[in-house]
Design an enzyme around this catalytic site. Structure first.
Site, PDB file in Angstrom:
ATOM      1  N   ASP A   1       0.853  -1.194   0.000  1.00 53.16           N
ATOM      2  CA  ASP A   1       0.000   0.000   0.000  1.00 53.16           C
ATOM      3  C   ASP A   1       0.887   1.241   0.000  1.00 53.16           C
ATOM      4  OD1 ASP A   1      -2.254   1.537  -0.037  1.00 53.16           O
ATOM      5  OD2 ASP A   1      -2.733   1.302   2.084  1.00 53.16           O
TER       6      ASP A   1
ATOM      7  N   LYS B   1       1.937   3.397  -5.998  1.00 46.63           N
ATOM      8  CA  LYS B   1       1.399   2.400  -6.922  1.00 46.63           C
ATOM      9  C   LYS B   1       2.374   2.087  -8.056  1.00 46.63           C
ATOM     10  CE  LYS B   1      -1.692   3.218  -4.053  1.00 46.63           C
ATOM     11  NZ  LYS B   1      -1.517   2.556  -2.756  1.00 46.63           N
TER      12      LYS B   1
ATOM     13  N   ASP C   1      -3.447  -3.004  -2.220  1.00 54.21           N
ATOM     14  CA  ASP C   1      -4.604  -2.115  -2.157  1.00 54.21           C
ATOM     15  C   ASP C   1      -4.575  -1.104  -3.304  1.00 54.21           C
ATOM     16  OD1 ASP C   1      -6.946  -1.053  -1.174  1.00 54.21           O
ATOM     17  OD2 ASP C   1      -5.971   0.216   0.323  1.00 54.21           O
ATOM     18  N   ASN C   2      -5.742  -0.530  -3.588  1.00 56.73           N
ATOM     19  CA  ASN C   2      -5.899   0.570  -4.559  1.00 56.73           C
ATOM     20  C   ASN C   2      -5.432   0.212  -5.965  1.00 56.73           C
ATOM     21  OD1 ASN C   2      -4.706   2.469  -1.841  1.00 56.73           O
ATOM     22  ND2 ASN C   2      -6.836   2.516  -2.487  1.00 56.73           N
TER      23      ASN C   2
ATOM     24  N   GLU D   1     -11.736   3.953   0.138  1.00 55.86           N
ATOM     25  CA  GLU D   1     -11.886   4.200   1.569  1.00 55.86           C
ATOM     26  C   GLU D   1     -12.338   5.619   1.873  1.00 55.86           C
ATOM     27  OE1 GLU D   1      -7.554   4.475   0.280  1.00 55.86           O
ATOM     28  OE2 GLU D   1      -9.154   2.999   0.113  1.00 55.86           O
TER      29      GLU D   1
END
Length: 259
Positions: free
Chosen positions: A183, A186, A211-212, A241
């Protein structure tokens, strides 16, 4: 008159764009504009403000209380891109199912996900959490101590991930990673995953959760896992989120090794 007529002609398009992308405008306002205003007004960073809120609203030694205080602050006061409670429950479940003994977190930020992971680990497990930003790492350290975790459970490593991964075996004595949570930036997902693949630290059954991967997105990472043939994988669909109307997802990878 001509300018006014042109402006009126574009008004329906402008309204359509505002309505269509309203959740993104709200996110920009909360994550960027409010942050700049509060930075100037308080003289503190967003992460320092979050820590002050948690310190005054959570119960020391109670990880659940600390997570709840973080969630309240991020939902009602200012936006921080933690994994959040809904995607966090997916992470909780995977950790409970895997019962990993050696865990690597890439991107501690201010400690939310670190606490979330640490509280779900079995007795004797160890979490290595990597955060490259020294100021954020200092806050994460305070959050971890507030939650009651010591160096025997969580080791916070303040370095860029691409410097840490090659050192995990030699400097930290790690022979195998059972679970990796990504996380951080990216753009680092794919190169860091490839570095982990080359390190020999992933064994059959090792799990990687990222994540993401849909927003803001990690397309090169997703392309790699599709083409590599090294993983069984799935995407857990979710919402971003602390936001409404913005779709996101978490990637769950199980390393199967080279055939």
């Amino acid at each position: 008159m001509v300018s006014a007529a042109i402006g009126l002609a574009f008004l329906p398009l402008l309204l359509t764009l505002i309505i269509r992308y309203r959740y993104y405008f709200v996110l920009f306002y909360r994550a960027v504009l409010l942050r700049v205003w509060h930075d100037c007004r308080s003289g503190l960073s967003r992460e320092e403000r979050a820590y002050q809120y948690v310190l005054t609203h959570a119960t020391p030694g109670d990880p659940e209380s600390i997570l709840n205080a973080f969630d309240a602050w991020c939902s009602k006061v200012e936006y921080i891109s933690n994994i959040g409670p809904k995607k966090g429950m997916i992470l909780d479940r995977l950790l409970m199912e895997q019962s990993p003994l050696t865990v690597l977190e890439l991107g501690a930020h201010c400690g939310y996900s670190t606490v979330r992971i640490a509280r779900a680990l079995p007795l004797g497990a160890r979490l290595y959490s990597v955060e490259m930003d020294q100021k954020n790492a200092a806050i994460a350290e305070k959050i971890l101590r507030l939650a009651g975790f010591d160096d025997d459970t969580v080791e916070l490593i303040v370095q860029p991930s691409d410097e840490v991964i090659p050192q995990l075996r030699s400097d930290y004595g790690i022979e195998r990673l059972d679970f990796v949570f990504m996380d951080h930036w990216k753009k680092c997902y794919r190169p860091d995953l490839q570095m982990l693949e080359g390190s020999g630290l992933l064994g059959k059954g090792s799990m990687i959760v990222a994540d993401n991967v849909l927003f803001p997105g990690a397309p090169k990472f997703l392309r790699h896992i599709r083409k590599s043939g090294l993983y069984e994988w799935k995407i857990h669909q979710a919402m971003l989120e602390y936001s409404r109307g913005i779709r996101d997802g978490m990637a769950e990878l199980v390393y199967m090794g080279v055939n």
